[in-house]
Design an enzyme around this catalytic site. Structure first.
Site, PDB file in Angstrom:
ATOM      1  N   HIS A 118       0.858  -1.185   0.000  1.00 13.84           N
ATOM      2  CA  HIS A 118       0.000   0.000   0.000  1.00 13.84           C
ATOM      3  C   HIS A 118       0.899   1.241   0.000  1.00 13.84           C
ATOM      4  CE1 HIS A 118      -3.855  -1.807   2.056  1.00 13.84           C
ATOM      5  NE2 HIS A 118      -4.097  -1.593   0.773  1.00 13.84           N
ATOM      6  N   CYS A 147      -2.486   2.888   8.993  1.00 13.77           N
ATOM      7  CA  CYS A 147      -3.499   1.911   8.559  1.00 13.77           C
ATOM      8  C   CYS A 147      -4.716   1.926   9.476  1.00 13.77           C
ATOM      9  CB  CYS A 147      -2.919   0.504   8.551  1.00 13.77           C
ATOM     10  SG  CYS A 147      -1.502   0.293   7.485  1.00 13.77           S
TER      11      CYS A 147
END
Ligand code: ARG
Length: 259
Positions: A158, A252
C-alpha cells in the site's frame, strides 16, 4: 478508527501476515486504545466505527474510503476476505453527513491515496492493491490532480506503507518501494522530502500520521523518529507490535476525515 475487537491473522494477503504466529488480541486492543488516546491528547477528535465479527482486518480503517473536501470516495477491496468492510464504511459515511462516491474500480482507500492540501495534489499508489484506473476515477470524483506512483516491493503493498505526508506540502518516503519512474517523479515534486531507509520502512516507520507538527509513528522505527526530529517535527512513538502482524500500523488504523 475501528477497535480491533475481532482482530486476528486468519488469512495471509500480504507478506507480514503469518497465520501460524500467535496474536495477543487483548494487547492489540490495549495498543489501539493507546493510539486513540494519543490523538485525543494531541487535541484531535476520534470517531469510532463499530467493529464487525468475521472481519479481522477491519481495524485498518484507513482502507475503507478516501476523504477530501467532504467527499468520501468508497473503497472496493482487492481480496474477497475484506470486501464486506467497504459496506460498513459506506454506511457510516452516508449516515454521518458526508457525500459518498461509489467506486467502479478496485481501490483500498487511504491505503493507496493521500492528499497534500498545500499542493492541491492527490498522491496515489498502484501495483498490488489499487487498480490504476481508480486513480483516474479519483481525479474525476474530487476534481483534483492525481499523481500515480507504482509500488514494486510486495512488503510495501500500500502507498501508506512507503510514503506519508509530513505537513501540507512535504512528505517522507522510502524510494526503493517505488518503480524508477515514480522515484524520479517523487524527487522532482519533493526535493526536500525526508528519505527513509530499509530499516525505517521495515519498522513501519512510514506508516505514520502527522498533524504538521506531531508525527505519531510506530515505536519500533527508532531511526525514523530521529530523522523526523532532525527535520523539525515532534515524533510521538506508539507501540503497535500486535497490529504489525496483520501488516499495518499507525496510519493503517486511521482514516483521516478532510472536510
Ligand atoms: N491485513 C491488511 C491487508 O493486507 C492490512 C492493511 C493495512 N492497511 C494499510 N492502510 N496499509 O489488507
Amino acid at each position: 478508527m475501528c477497535r480491533p475487537a475481532y482482530y486476528a491473522v486468519e488469512y495471509a494477503i500480504n507478506p507480514w501476515m503469518d497465520t501460524t504466529a500467535p496474536v495477543d488480541a487483548a494487547l492489540a486492543c490495549a495498543q489501539w486504545e493507546e493510539l486513540a488516546d494519543i490523538y485525543t491528547g494531541l487535541g484531535h477528535e476520534v470517531l469510532r466505527l463499530e467493529p464487525e465479527p468475521g472481519l479481522p482486518d477491519m481495524v485498518y480503517a484507513a482502507n475503507g474510503a478516501f476523504v477530501v473536501d467532504g467527499i468520501a470516495y468508497g473503497a472496493s477491496f482487492r481480496h474477497p476476505e475484506r470486501r464486506p468492510e467497504a459496506d460498513a464504511h459506506e454506511k457510516w459515511y452516508r449516515t454521518s453527513g458526508w457525500a459518498f462516491a461509489e467506486p467502479e474500480h478496485i481501490n483500498e482507500g487511504e491505503g493507496d491515496f493521500t492528499y497534500l492540501p498545500g499542493r492541491g495534489l492527490i498522491l496515489a499508489g498502484w501495483g498490488f492493491r489499487t487498480d490504476a484506473r481508480a486513480h483516474a476515477e479519483a481525479a474525476d470524483v474530487f476534481g483534483r490532480q492525481v499523481v500515480s506512483l507504482r509500488l514494486v516491493d510486495p512488503r510495501y503493498y500500500h502507498l501508506d506503507t512507503a510514503l506519508a505526508p509530513l505537513d501540507d506540502d512535504n512528505i517522507a518516503y522510502f524510494p526503493e518501494a517505488f518503480a524508477p519512474g515514480s522515484r524520479l517523479l517523487l524527487e522532482r515534486l519533493f526535493p526536500d522530502a525526508v528519505i527513509a531507509d530499509a530499516e525505517d520502512a521495515a519498522g513501519f516507520g512510514l506508516n505514520f500520521v502527522s498533524d504538521g507538527r506531531n508525527v505519531v509513528v510506530n515505536a519500533e522505527a527508532e531511526g525514523m523518529a530521529r530523522k523526523l526530529r532532525d527535520a523539525g517535527y515532534e515524533p510521538v512513538p506508539v507501540d503497535l507490535s500486535e497490529l504489525k502482524k496483520g501488516g499495518g500500523s499507525v496510519k493503517c488504523c486511521t482514516a483521516e476525515l478532510r472536510r
